[in-house]
Design an enzyme around this catalytic site. Structure first.
Site, PDB file in Angstrom:
ATOM      1  N   ARG A   1     -25.582 -61.879  30.771  1.00 53.41           N
ATOM      2  CA  ARG A   1     -24.422 -62.620  30.291  1.00 53.41           C
ATOM      3  C   ARG A   1     -24.576 -63.156  28.872  1.00 53.41           C
ATOM      4  NH1 ARG A   1     -24.518 -62.468  35.328  1.00 53.41           N
ATOM      5  NH2 ARG A   1     -26.724 -62.740  34.962  1.00 53.41           N
ATOM      6  N   THR A   2     -25.700 -63.808  28.621  1.00 48.82           N
ATOM      7  CA  THR A   2     -25.825 -64.521  27.342  1.00 48.82           C
ATOM      8  C   THR A   2     -25.802 -63.518  26.180  1.00 48.82           C
ATOM      9  OG1 THR A   2     -27.150 -66.158  28.495  1.00 48.82           O
ATOM     10  CG2 THR A   2     -27.184 -66.239  26.094  1.00 48.82           C
TER      11      THR A   2
ATOM     12  N   LYS B   1     -46.608 -55.125  18.727  1.00 51.32           N
ATOM     13  CA  LYS B   1     -47.808 -54.761  17.955  1.00 51.32           C
ATOM     14  C   LYS B   1     -48.594 -55.996  17.551  1.00 51.32           C
ATOM     15  CE  LYS B   1     -45.035 -51.251  15.645  1.00 51.32           C
ATOM     16  NZ  LYS B   1     -44.398 -51.019  14.335  1.00 51.32           N
TER      17      LYS B   1
ATOM     18  N   ARG C   1     -33.527 -65.779  22.441  1.00 50.37           N
ATOM     19  CA  ARG C   1     -34.040 -66.253  23.737  1.00 50.37           C
ATOM     20  C   ARG C   1     -35.534 -65.960  23.763  1.00 50.37           C
ATOM     21  NH1 ARG C   1     -31.446 -64.963  29.558  1.00 50.37           N
ATOM     22  NH2 ARG C   1     -30.122 -66.646  28.800  1.00 50.37           N
TER      23      ARG C   1
ATOM     24  N   HIS D   1     -30.694 -74.633  27.272  1.00 52.45           N
ATOM     25  CA  HIS D   1     -29.802 -73.466  27.173  1.00 52.45           C
ATOM     26  C   HIS D   1     -28.442 -74.005  26.703  1.00 52.45           C
ATOM     27  CE1 HIS D   1     -28.119 -69.614  27.756  1.00 52.45           C
ATOM     28  NE2 HIS D   1     -28.482 -69.356  29.007  1.00 52.45           N
TER      29      HIS D   1
HETATM   30  N1   CP Z   1     -26.655 -67.619  32.550  1.00 55.84           N
HETATM   31  C1   CP Z   1     -27.531 -66.820  31.898  1.00 55.84           C
HETATM   32  O1   CP Z   1     -28.276 -67.251  31.003  1.00 55.84           O
HETATM   33  O2   CP Z   1     -27.477 -65.516  32.286  1.00 55.84           O
HETATM   34  P1   CP Z   1     -28.342 -64.348  31.661  1.00 55.84           P
HETATM   35  O3   CP Z   1     -29.782 -64.635  31.963  1.00 55.84           O
HETATM   36  O4   CP Z   1     -27.848 -63.076  32.303  1.00 55.84           O
HETATM   37  O5   CP Z   1     -28.122 -64.349  30.164  1.00 55.84           O
END
Ligand code: CP
Length: 307
Positions: free
Chosen positions: A51-52, A80, A101, A129
């Site tokens: 999603r993110t 590497k 991320r 998040h």
């Molecule tokens: N909610 C969320 O962070 O989903 P993903 O891990 O799929 O990005």
């Protein structure tokens, strides 16, 4: 640090949160404004995501910008041995904005210290998040018609779940009452309970996912047990199935109750909940597109309503 970075939800004020919600609403009504012409956004995902990453990339595409990056760090030079510092400095040569991320808590904050390009934290370990929180707040605002004075029940992995940590912090402006439902091993960490105490936020801790808790809630925020954070897989096996929401459990819930989940779910929400009008998690994920369009524009100093 670039002041337009978004590393922790605590970096932005109540007014900025409310402005981002207004902008998300605007983008939901106008999703294809070409305000990012000539802009390049890098998405660097050192951990898996559906999603993110895809909603950030869709947001850029719909706004007319371009995306570079990787969804699997094993295909990048970090495999590497390149340091995070060097990776961020390199990508800063190419992109106007970096969405990242990382599995290490504090990685996004560190990235802001080695570049002037704005950084959006798309999740750092168990820490924060913030873009998820903005879509959660937008979802709560849309479904409840307000953010103030709500009872929010968080269920599942409150120890490692970064989404609940960010949401808890953001709600400090809106007089929430929290229920924290978790087993002993996955309780809300002390630092977040201290945060509640410091900001006068009411909360109760429960180990039982009881009808009383469900029926007093406006928002039921279910979470996945974060298997990837456990060092001992047997510990995960012990706690992975403790809390599952089933449709029958919503029979006496308040009319306005909505079930949220950042997703992915494993088995915290039975599929028989999906057709209940109180199930909102797929709409919640859709709201992520609009919330992230708003976040990207903030980071790049673009007012979509003036373009
Ligand atoms: N909610 C969320 O962070 O989903 P993903 O891990 O799929 O990005």
């Amino acid at each position: 640090m670039n002041s337009k970075s978004l590393v922790s939800i605590d970096d932005i004020s109540r007014d900025e949160i409310l402005d981002l919600i207004e902008k998300a609403k605007y983008f939901e009504e106008n999703p294809n404004l070409k305000v990012l012409d000539g802009k390049v956004v890098a998405t660097l995902f050192f951990e898996p995501s559906t999603r993110t990453r895809l909603s950030f990339e869709t947001a850029v595409n719909r706004l007319g910008g371009r995306v570079i990056g990787f969804s699997d760090a094993s295909t990048s030079s970090s495999a590497k041995g390149e340091t995070l510092k060097d990776t961020i400095k390199m990508v800063s040569n190419y992109a106007d904005l970096i969405v990242m991320r990382h599995y290490l808590e504090g990685a996004a904050r560190y990235a802001t210290e080695v570049t002037e390009v704005p950084i959006i934290n798309a999740g750092d370990g168990s820490n924060q998040h913030p873009s998820q929180t903005m879509l959660d707040l937008y979802s709560i605002s849309k479904t409840q018609g307000k953010l103030n004075d709500l009872t929010i029940t968080m269920v599942g992995d409150l120890k490692y779940g970064r989404t609940v940590h960010s949401l808890l912090m953001a709600m400090r402006y809106f007089n929430p009452t929290f229920n924290f439902v978790a087993c002993d091993e996955l309780q809300m960490p002390a630092e977040y309970k201290d945060f509640c105490d410091t900001h006068g936020i009411k909360y109760k801790e429960h180990t039982e996912f009881s009808p009383e808790v469900i029926n007093s809630s406006d928002i039921l925020y279910m979470t996945r047990v974060q298997r990837e954070r456990f060092t001992d897989i047997m510990e995960y096996e012990k706690v992975k199935n403790l809390y599952t929401l089933r449709n029958s459990m919503l029979a006496d819930a308040k009319d306005n109750l909505r079930v949220l989940h950042p997703l992915p779910r494993i088995n915290e929400i039975d599929q028989d909940v999906d057709d209940n009008p109180k199930a909102y998690y797929f709409d919640q994920a859709r709201n992520g597109l609009f919330a992230r369009q708003a976040i990207i524009c903030r980071a790049l100093g673009i007012d979509p309503e003036k373009n």
